[in-house]
Design a protein around this motif. Structure first.
Motif, PDB file in Angstrom:
ATOM      1  N   LYS A  35      42.629  29.304  33.471  1.00  0.00           N
ATOM      2  CA  LYS A  35      43.238  28.112  32.883  1.00  0.00           C
ATOM      3  C   LYS A  35      42.354  27.498  31.801  1.00  0.00           C
ATOM      4  O   LYS A  35      42.826  27.153  30.722  1.00  0.00           O
ATOM      5  N   VAL A  36      41.055  27.408  32.074  1.00  0.00           N
ATOM      6  CA  VAL A  36      40.114  26.783  31.136  1.00  0.00           C
ATOM      7  C   VAL A  36      39.728  27.747  30.017  1.00  0.00           C
ATOM      8  O   VAL A  36      39.521  27.339  28.883  1.00  0.00           O
ATOM      9  N   GLY A  37      39.633  29.027  30.344  1.00  0.00           N
ATOM     10  CA  GLY A  37      39.261  30.019  29.340  1.00  0.00           C
ATOM     11  C   GLY A  37      37.765  30.224  29.217  1.00  0.00           C
ATOM     12  O   GLY A  37      37.293  30.765  28.226  1.00  0.00           O
ATOM     13  N   CYS A  38      37.007  29.819  30.231  1.00  0.00           N
ATOM     14  CA  CYS A  38      35.556  30.001  30.172  1.00  0.00           C
ATOM     15  C   CYS A  38      35.196  31.426  30.592  1.00  0.00           C
ATOM     16  O   CYS A  38      36.041  32.186  31.071  1.00  0.00           O
ATOM     17  N   ARG A  39      33.931  31.770  30.410  1.00  0.00           N
ATOM     18  CA  ARG A  39      33.451  33.076  30.839  1.00  0.00           C
ATOM     19  C   ARG A  39      33.333  33.083  32.364  1.00  0.00           C
ATOM     20  O   ARG A  39      33.172  32.041  32.988  1.00  0.00           O
ATOM     21  N   TRP A  40      33.405  34.270  32.947  1.00  0.00           N
ATOM     22  CA  TRP A  40      33.306  34.374  34.400  1.00  0.00           C
ATOM     23  C   TRP A  40      31.967  33.844  34.889  1.00  0.00           C
ATOM     24  O   TRP A  40      31.903  33.189  35.938  1.00  0.00           O
ATOM     25  N   CYS A  41      30.906  34.100  34.143  1.00  0.00           N
ATOM     26  CA  CYS A  41      29.585  33.647  34.585  1.00  0.00           C
ATOM     27  C   CYS A  41      29.443  32.123  34.487  1.00  0.00           C
ATOM     28  O   CYS A  41      28.521  31.554  35.072  1.00  0.00           O
ATOM     29  N   ASP A  42      30.340  31.459  33.775  1.00  0.00           N
ATOM     30  CA  ASP A  42      30.305  29.999  33.664  1.00  0.00           C
ATOM     31  C   ASP A  42      31.214  29.317  34.686  1.00  0.00           C
ATOM     32  O   ASP A  42      31.421  28.107  34.621  1.00  0.00           O
ATOM     33  N   CYS A  43      31.735  30.070  35.626  1.00  0.00           N
ATOM     34  CA  CYS A  43      32.591  29.507  36.665  1.00  0.00           C
ATOM     35  C   CYS A  43      31.753  28.536  37.504  1.00  0.00           C
ATOM     36  O   CYS A  43      30.639  28.873  37.927  1.00  0.00           O
ATOM     37  N   PRO A  44      32.242  27.316  37.747  1.00  0.00           N
ATOM     38  CA  PRO A  44      31.467  26.338  38.518  1.00  0.00           C
ATOM     39  C   PRO A  44      31.102  26.857  39.908  1.00  0.00           C
ATOM     40  O   PRO A  44      31.864  27.588  40.551  1.00  0.00           O
ATOM     41  N   ALA A  45      29.935  26.453  40.391  1.00  0.00           N
ATOM     42  CA  ALA A  45      29.412  26.925  41.676  1.00  0.00           C
ATOM     43  C   ALA A  45      30.260  26.467  42.858  1.00  0.00           C
ATOM     44  O   ALA A  45      30.176  27.045  43.940  1.00  0.00           O
ATOM     45  N   GLU A  46      31.084  25.436  42.674  1.00  0.00           N
ATOM     46  CA  GLU A  46      31.933  24.948  43.763  1.00  0.00           C
ATOM     47  C   GLU A  46      32.927  26.007  44.239  1.00  0.00           C
ATOM     48  O   GLU A  46      33.440  25.937  45.351  1.00  0.00           O
ATOM     49  N   TYR A  47      33.228  26.986  43.383  1.00  0.00           N
ATOM     50  CA  TYR A  47      34.169  28.046  43.737  1.00  0.00           C
ATOM     51  C   TYR A  47      33.488  29.231  44.411  1.00  0.00           C
ATOM     52  O   TYR A  47      34.154  30.177  44.790  1.00  0.00           O
ATOM     53  N   GLY A  48      32.191  29.189  44.537  1.00  0.00           N
ATOM     54  CA  GLY A  48      31.439  30.303  45.102  1.00  0.00           C
ATOM     55  C   GLY A  48      30.705  31.034  43.994  1.00  0.00           C
ATOM     56  O   GLY A  48      30.751  30.643  42.821  1.00  0.00           O
ATOM     57  N   PRO A  49      30.013  32.116  44.348  1.00  0.00           N
ATOM     58  CA  PRO A  49      29.276  32.878  43.336  1.00  0.00           C
ATOM     59  C   PRO A  49      30.224  33.420  42.259  1.00  0.00           C
ATOM     60  O   PRO A  49      31.308  33.924  42.575  1.00  0.00           O
ATOM     61  N   SER A  50      29.812  33.314  41.013  1.00  0.00           N
ATOM     62  CA  SER A  50      30.685  33.760  39.918  1.00  0.00           C
ATOM     63  C   SER A  50      30.954  35.260  39.987  1.00  0.00           C
ATOM     64  O   SER A  50      32.034  35.714  39.603  1.00  0.00           O
ATOM     65  N   THR A  51      29.993  36.035  40.490  1.00  0.00           N
ATOM     66  CA  THR A  51      30.223  37.479  40.616  1.00  0.00           C
ATOM     67  C   THR A  51      31.309  37.762  41.652  1.00  0.00           C
ATOM     68  O   THR A  51      32.119  38.671  41.476  1.00  0.00           O
ATOM     69  N   THR A  52      31.355  36.965  42.718  1.00  0.00           N
ATOM     70  CA  THR A  52      32.402  37.134  43.726  1.00  0.00           C
ATOM     71  C   THR A  52      33.766  36.803  43.146  1.00  0.00           C
ATOM     72  O   THR A  52      34.746  37.523  43.366  1.00  0.00           O
ATOM     73  N   VAL A  53      33.832  35.720  42.377  1.00  0.00           N
ATOM     74  CA  VAL A  53      35.094  35.315  41.765  1.00  0.00           C
ATOM     75  C   VAL A  53      35.585  36.411  40.817  1.00  0.00           C
ATOM     76  O   VAL A  53      36.753  36.823  40.861  1.00  0.00           O
ATOM     77  N   TYR A  54      34.689  36.923  39.969  1.00  0.00           N
ATOM     78  CA  TYR A  54      35.071  37.973  39.029  1.00  0.00           C
ATOM     79  C   TYR A  54      35.448  39.265  39.756  1.00  0.00           C
ATOM     80  O   TYR A  54      36.462  39.892  39.449  1.00  0.00           O
ATOM     81  N   ASN A  55      34.607  39.677  40.725  1.00  0.00           N
ATOM     82  CA  ASN A  55      34.875  40.941  41.427  1.00  0.00           C
ATOM     83  C   ASN A  55      36.198  40.895  42.176  1.00  0.00           C
ATOM     84  O   ASN A  55      36.943  41.872  42.199  1.00  0.00           O
ATOM     85  N   ARG A  56      36.510  39.758  42.790  1.00  0.00           N
ATOM     86  CA  ARG A  56      37.777  39.636  43.509  1.00  0.00           C
ATOM     87  C   ARG A  56      38.946  39.739  42.538  1.00  0.00           C
ATOM     88  O   ARG A  56      39.924  40.425  42.797  1.00  0.00           O
ATOM     89  N   PHE A  57      38.842  39.052  41.385  1.00  0.00           N
ATOM     90  CA  PHE A  57      39.903  39.135  40.376  1.00  0.00           C
ATOM     91  C   PHE A  57      40.071  40.572  39.890  1.00  0.00           C
ATOM     92  O   PHE A  57      41.180  41.102  39.813  1.00  0.00           O
ATOM     93  N   ASN A  58      38.967  41.215  39.559  1.00  0.00           N
ATOM     94  CA  ASN A  58      38.989  42.567  39.006  1.00  0.00           C
ATOM     95  C   ASN A  58      39.527  43.568  40.023  1.00  0.00           C
ATOM     96  O   ASN A  58      40.393  44.397  39.709  1.00  0.00           O
ATOM     97  N   ARG A  59      39.039  43.506  41.263  1.00  0.00           N
ATOM     98  CA  ARG A  59      39.474  44.434  42.298  1.00  0.00           C
ATOM     99  C   ARG A  59      40.965  44.268  42.587  1.00  0.00           C
ATOM    100  O   ARG A  59      41.697  45.250  42.697  1.00  0.00           O
ATOM    101  N   TRP A  60      41.401  43.028  42.696  1.00  0.00           N
ATOM    102  CA  TRP A  60      42.816  42.784  42.987  1.00  0.00           C
ATOM    103  C   TRP A  60      43.699  43.143  41.799  1.00  0.00           C
ATOM    104  O   TRP A  60      44.852  43.524  41.979  1.00  0.00           O
ATOM    105  N   SER A  61      43.190  43.021  40.594  1.00  0.00           N
ATOM    106  CA  SER A  61      43.966  43.428  39.408  1.00  0.00           C
ATOM    107  C   SER A  61      44.207  44.933  39.418  1.00  0.00           C
ATOM    108  O   SER A  61      45.317  45.394  39.136  1.00  0.00           O
ATOM    109  N   HIS A  62      43.155  45.698  39.727  1.00  0.00           N
ATOM    110  CA  HIS A  62      43.298  47.157  39.763  1.00  0.00           C
ATOM    111  C   HIS A  62      44.251  47.605  40.862  1.00  0.00           C
ATOM    112  O   HIS A  62      44.913  48.633  40.726  1.00  0.00           O
ATOM    113  N   ARG A  63      44.333  46.861  41.954  1.00  0.00           N
ATOM    114  CA  ARG A  63      45.225  47.210  43.060  1.00  0.00           C
ATOM    115  C   ARG A  63      46.655  46.709  42.857  1.00  0.00           C
ATOM    116  O   ARG A  63      47.525  46.982  43.673  1.00  0.00           O
ATOM    117  N   GLY A  64      46.890  45.944  41.794  1.00  0.00           N
ATOM    118  CA  GLY A  64      48.226  45.428  41.526  1.00  0.00           C
ATOM    119  C   GLY A  64      48.602  44.235  42.390  1.00  0.00           C
ATOM    120  O   GLY A  64      49.780  43.890  42.516  1.00  0.00           O
TER     121      GLY A  64
END
Length: 138
Positions: free
Chosen positions: A42-71
């Motif tokens: 929604k904001v358009g920021c980089r994955w590494c700039d994801c606020p810490a309140e959402y958890g580790p940015s690598t987890t947020v990115y990896n979950r998005f990426n993994r779920w995208s590949h699985r459809g």
């Protein structure tokens, strides 16, 4: 910057469609991670700039990426559309940019044509260098 959190109604619609019993380390809260994914999109920021309140940015990115590949995201959208929670024609980005006429790849402007008759152009406009005139005099 305001953080985005899924409402209780939105979470109740999404939760039954999440993958369960996934192998690996202890799972980070899905609601928090999905809220982080939606915040980044929604904001358009980089994955590494994801606020810490959402958890580790690598987890947020990896979950998005993994779920995208699985459809997963398409399956979730279809399930939510079938339930009437969202419409399939939801716009994610409504950016409007005016493009120039030649933006599609065509060359703009009036084309320059060379004269068909060289005599019409008159005498040459270039001047002779002193060395070339010395060569002619011999």
């Amino acid at each position: 910057m305001a953080l985005f959190w899924l409402s209780d109604d939105a979470w109740a619609a999404i939760e039954p469609h999440l993958p369960k019993n996934q192998p690996g380390a202890r799972r980070v809260d899905d609601r928090r991670v999905i809220s982080g994914i939606l915040h980044v999109l929604k904001v358009g920021c980089r994955w590494c700039d994801c606020p810490a309140e959402y958890g580790p940015s690598t987890t947020v990115y990896n979950r998005f990426n993994r779920w995208s590949h699985r459809g997963f995201w398409l399956k979730l959208l279809n399930a939510l559309a079938d339930a009437g929670a969202v419409t399939k024609s939801t716009a994610i980005d409504s950016t409007y940019v005016k493009a120039q006429r030649a933006a599609f790849g065509a060359k703009g402007g009036v084309p320059h044509r060379r004269s068909a008759v060289p005599a019409v152009a008159g005498p040459p406009r270039s001047t002779c260098s002193p060395t070339s005139s010395a060569v002619r005099m011999r």
